[in-house]
Enzyme design. Structure first.
Site, short mmCIF file in Angstrom:
data_model
loop_
_atom_site.label_atom_id
_atom_site.label_comp_id
_atom_site.label_asym_id
_atom_site.label_seq_id
_atom_site.Cartn_x
_atom_site.Cartn_y
_atom_site.Cartn_z
N HIS A 1 0.82 -1.21 0.00
CA HIS A 1 0.00 0.00 0.00
C HIS A 1 0.86 1.27 0.00
CE1 HIS A 1 -3.90 -2.06 1.59
NE2 HIS A 1 -3.40 -2.64 0.51
N GLU B 1 0.70 3.98 1.80
CA GLU B 1 1.13 4.40 3.14
C GLU B 1 2.30 3.55 3.61
OE1 GLU B 1 -3.48 4.26 3.22
OE2 GLU B 1 -1.84 3.30 2.12
#
Length: 153
Positions: free
Chosen positions: A77, A79
């Site tokens: 991901h 993040e």
């Protein structure tokens, strides 16, 4: 006209998202402290591995709804990649703000909590109620930005 800080950093997150190799959702993230960019990330296959455009999306093939079964996705991901980039380059992200095009999932929420992120700015909602619960319990403020990059009230 000069962009606000929110617009500036969220547009950077949107630009990062344009590098995404995910077939289902393109997400970008920027970690910022004191109006300085610390690290960026976008979602896609791990470094050096085949992209989903080549392998196909297992979650799509299995008709898995958004927000579920993150563990079978081959992608990292946005993040997570931003946190990893900071770590690889020896940059502390303690008390940094996260600008992300999409609300973090519960996996990313746990990583952000343990990374001592101070606040999160997002543009899009994401169907993961556990994530919202975890971030609320950790007392990390979440701010949604509207289409004009202003904090929604």
């Amino acid at each position: 006209m000069r962009p606000t800080w929110h617009e500036y950093f969220m547009k950077m997150a949107e630009l990062a998202a344009s590098r995404s190799t995910c077939l289902r959702r393109k997400v970008g993230a920027v970690l910022v402290r004191n109006n300085h960019v610390l690290a960026t990330g976008y979602n896609g296959a791990p470094r050096g591995l085949k992209h989903c455009a080549i392998t196909g999306c297992l979650r799509e093939k299995l008709h898995i709804p958004s927000g579920e079964r993150h563990e079978i996705c081959r992608g990292v991901h946005a993040e997570q990649n931003a946190v990893i980039q900071a770590a690889v380059h020896g940059i502390s992200i303690k008390n940094a703000a996260l600008y992300c095009t999409t609300f973090p999932c519960s996996v990313c929420a746990r990583i952000l909590i343990n990374s001592c992120i101070s606040q999160i700015f997002v543009k899009e909602h994401y169907a993961d109620s556990l994530s919202k619960e975890l971030l609320a319990d950790a007392q990390i403020p979440i701010f949604f930005l509207d289409e004009n990059y202003k904090v929604q009230t």
